[in-house]
Write an enzyme that holds these catalytic residues in place. Structure first.
Site, short mmCIF file in Angstrom:
data_model
loop_
_atom_site.label_atom_id
_atom_site.label_comp_id
_atom_site.label_asym_id
_atom_site.label_seq_id
_atom_site.Cartn_x
_atom_site.Cartn_y
_atom_site.Cartn_z
N ASP A 4 -9.33 11.56 16.91
CA ASP A 4 -9.13 10.17 17.32
C ASP A 4 -10.26 9.72 18.23
OD1 ASP A 4 -8.10 7.86 18.91
OD2 ASP A 4 -6.31 8.24 17.71
N GLY A 45 -10.80 0.40 12.61
CA GLY A 45 -10.35 0.86 13.94
C GLY A 45 -11.46 1.13 14.94
N ILE A 46 -12.43 1.93 14.57
CA ILE A 46 -13.51 2.28 15.50
C ILE A 46 -14.51 1.12 15.59
CG2 ILE A 46 -15.42 3.90 15.90
CD1 ILE A 46 -13.61 6.04 14.52
N GLY A 47 -14.87 0.56 14.45
CA GLY A 47 -15.82 -0.56 14.43
C GLY A 47 -15.34 -1.75 15.24
N ARG A 102 -13.16 14.30 8.22
CA ARG A 102 -13.99 14.65 7.07
C ARG A 102 -15.43 14.90 7.50
NH1 ARG A 102 -11.88 9.70 4.13
NH2 ARG A 102 -9.89 10.33 3.25
N HIS A 142 -13.09 1.78 -0.04
CA HIS A 142 -13.04 0.70 0.95
C HIS A 142 -13.61 -0.61 0.41
CE1 HIS A 142 -13.34 3.87 4.42
NE2 HIS A 142 -12.07 3.56 4.20
N ASN A 189 0.86 -1.17 0.00
CA ASN A 189 0.00 0.00 0.00
C ASN A 189 0.91 1.23 0.00
OD1 ASN A 189 -1.91 1.96 0.39
ND2 ASN A 189 -2.81 1.05 2.23
N ARG A 236 -2.36 -2.23 -3.53
CA ARG A 236 -3.64 -1.58 -3.25
C ARG A 236 -3.68 -0.30 -4.08
NH1 ARG A 236 -6.12 0.78 2.40
NH2 ARG A 236 -8.06 1.43 1.44
N GLU A 262 -7.55 -6.31 4.62
CA GLU A 262 -7.43 -5.96 3.20
C GLU A 262 -6.22 -6.66 2.56
OE1 GLU A 262 -9.13 -1.52 2.93
OE2 GLU A 262 -7.95 -1.96 4.70
N ASN A 320 -10.52 5.97 10.62
CA ASN A 320 -10.38 7.42 10.37
C ASN A 320 -11.23 7.81 9.19
OD1 ASN A 320 -8.66 8.69 12.20
ND2 ASN A 320 -6.94 7.53 11.36
N GLY A 321 -11.10 7.03 8.11
CA GLY A 321 -12.04 7.14 7.00
C GLY A 321 -13.18 6.18 7.31
N HIS A 352 -17.67 0.15 7.82
CA HIS A 352 -16.21 0.22 7.95
C HIS A 352 -15.91 1.59 8.56
CE1 HIS A 352 -11.95 -0.31 6.32
NE2 HIS A 352 -11.99 0.96 6.71
N LYS A 401 3.50 0.76 2.98
CA LYS A 401 3.21 -0.33 3.92
C LYS A 401 3.31 -1.65 3.18
CE LYS A 401 -0.32 2.06 6.47
NZ LYS A 401 -1.73 2.23 6.49
P1 ADP Z 1 -7.67 4.32 8.88
O1 ADP Z 1 -7.20 2.98 8.37
O2 ADP Z 1 -8.89 4.85 8.19
O3 ADP Z 1 -6.59 5.35 9.06
P2 ADP Z 1 -8.26 2.83 11.31
O4 ADP Z 1 -9.14 1.79 10.76
O5 ADP Z 1 -6.89 2.45 11.77
O6 ADP Z 1 -8.19 4.10 10.38
O7 ADP Z 1 -9.05 3.48 12.56
C1 ADP Z 1 -8.50 4.51 13.34
C2 ADP Z 1 -9.52 4.87 14.41
O8 ADP Z 1 -9.75 3.73 15.26
C3 ADP Z 1 -9.06 6.00 15.31
O9 ADP Z 1 -10.10 6.93 15.50
C4 ADP Z 1 -8.78 5.28 16.61
O10 ADP Z 1 -9.00 6.09 17.72
C5 ADP Z 1 -9.82 4.19 16.57
N1 ADP Z 1 -9.52 3.21 17.62
C6 ADP Z 1 -8.49 2.37 17.71
N2 ADP Z 1 -8.50 1.72 18.90
C7 ADP Z 1 -9.58 2.19 19.59
C8 ADP Z 1 -10.18 1.94 20.86
N3 ADP Z 1 -9.63 1.05 21.68
N4 ADP Z 1 -11.31 2.61 21.22
C9 ADP Z 1 -11.85 3.52 20.39
N5 ADP Z 1 -11.35 3.80 19.17
C10 ADP Z 1 -10.25 3.15 18.77
#
Ligand code: ADP
Length: 394
Positions: free
Chosen positions: A281, A329-331, A239, A178, A8, A89, A382, A209-210, A206, A15
């Site tokens: 974050d 990340g958030i999910g 965003r 995505h 990527n 990617r 991915e 961050n995005g 999904h 990466k």
């Molecule tokens: P991207 O690949 O779009 O840059 P990620 O999928 O890595 O993003 O997601 C990043 C998000 O996941 C950030 O907002 C981060 O705070 C959140 N995140 C990671 N761990 C936790 C957690 N333990 N609790 C809440 N949010 C989290």
């Protein structure tokens, strides 16, 4: 058994994961950061241990050479010949590319011709592809596209109600992003339901961050929230997601800024960051909201409300859904945010099980046994999808 590199490439980063296929076993992973800047950082994980080095890496070509030679120095591979293929990617495949493809000169020329659809990402992707092709000219290089899975979105869902020649002449339409993640997660969800992808309707959220949501009907994407660019849809880390487009001209006049500057606000200063004024974050916002910060809670609620809106509309659009899945990340991690969204969907019969929902970063069912719709967390992968597609095209 074949080793496949999943790559990527961003504007200043690269990466990578090396996977053994078809076992899908991770051999090593790492990242080169700050390419073209002072003090570039190369890090790689070997046997669970992270090795990091600061180097001067002027461009992606040098980064690829350093990375591959490191694999030999660390005895991860004995020679470059062990790498059977490289999967790249690629953020955008325009309106032509509907699946992963081998990247020969014609395909690269086509991607060059659509760079202005995603200049910040597609340009760097192409630089990464060329750098790898130069160092590994004898293996197949495969492009795996963020937009490809969304090629099945019907016209009525991908077309904006704007003058039609914006679409025919300038390619203005919903593309969605995505896609690799939405496909991986929705297929895995079908497996967990004990069914074939063709036989289930899944709504994938999904949320990293995005963030984007996708309606997957019988294994095909039929709508998604990101659009012509990743700015459309639900609010994200920085965003805005959807806004009234007339706000742009209004704020240009108020702030004496150009369209580009206002769009930059919508991409970089909005979403979680804009509403909370604290952070983009999710961890910071969840903590601040728990200690009573109103705007942190509001930022999460604004996003959760829009997520519930889209999930409900996709539920109706698909004529029902077998499951809702959270990923990224958030999910995968933000326990209260998942509950916040599902509680808004009570009218669909969705019901969260708080005990099940308390776990993070693992594949699990988080809905209650009497929920009318199953809710899962499925960690996305991915890189595995990239390696699978690359293997199948070797
Ligand atoms: P991207 O690949 O779009 O840059 P990620 O999928 O890595 O993003 O997601 C990043 C998000 O996941 C950030 O907002 C981060 O705070 C959140 N995140 C990671 N761990 C936790 C957690 N333990 N609790 C809440 N949010 C989290």
């Amino acid at each position: 058994m074949k080793k496949i590199m999943a790559v990527n490439a961003g504007s200043s980063s690269l990466k990578f994961q090396l996977l053994e296929m078809p076992e899908e076993k991770l051999v090593t992973s790492g990242i080169v950061e700050r390419i073209g800047m002072k003090h570039s950082i190369f890090s790689i994980k070997v046997n669970g241990e992270k090795l990091e080095e600061t180097l001067e890496i002027e461009n992606h070509g040098i980064a690829v050479n350093i990375l591959l030679n490191k694999l030999i120095d660390l005895k991860i591979i004995a020679s470059f010949d062990e790498i059977a293929g490289v999967g790249h990617r690629v953020v955008h495949g325009g309106d032509r590319i509907a699946e992963s493809i081998v990247l020969e000169q014609d395909e690269i020329d086509y991607l060059e011709s659509i760079v202005d659809l995603a200049p910040l990402h597609l340009g760097p992707n192409l630089i990464g592809i060329k750098a790898f092709k130069e160092v590994l000219p004898h293996v197949k290089h495969v492009g795996v596209f963020d937009t490809a899975f969304h090629h099945t979105i019907p016209e009525e869902a991908f077309l904006y109600a704007v003058p039609y020649d914006w679409y025919t002449q300038y390619k203005v339409r919903k593309y969605g992003f995505h896609g690799t993640s939405h496909k991986y997660v929705s297929y895995r969800c079908a497996e967990l339901l004990g069914k074939k992808p063709e036989d289930v309707n899944v709504i994938v959220a999904h949320i990293g961050n995005g963030a984007s949501i996708c309606a997957v009907k019988g294994g095909l994407s039929v709508d998604t929230t990101m659009g012509f660019t990743p700015l459309e849809g639900i609010p994200m880390g920085t965003r805005s997601g959807n806004i009234d487009p007339a706000i742009i001209e209004y704020m240009m006049n108020k702030k004496h800024k150009s369209a580009k500057e206002i769009t930059n606000f919508l991409n970089k200063q909005s979403g979680y960051l804009g509403v909370s004024g604290i952070s983009s974050d999710s961890r910071d916002l969840v903590a601040a909201a728990e200690s009573g910060n109103h705007r942190a809670k509001l930022a999460i609620d604004v996003q959760a409300k829009r997520m519930a809106d889209y999930i409900a509309s996709y539920y109706v659009y698909m004529g029902g859904a077998d499951a809702i899945v959270f990923t990224a990340g958030i999910g995968e991690n933000a326990v209260p945010t998942r509950a916040n969204v599902i509680e808004r969907l009570a009218v669909l019969g969705a019901k969260i099980d708080h005990e099940r929902n308390s776990k993070v970063r693992v594949e699990q069912l988080i809905s209650a046994d009497d929920s009318k719709i199953k809710v899962f967390v499925i960690p996305t992968n991915e890189e595995v999808m990239i390696a699978r597609d690359t293997l199948s095209l070797l």
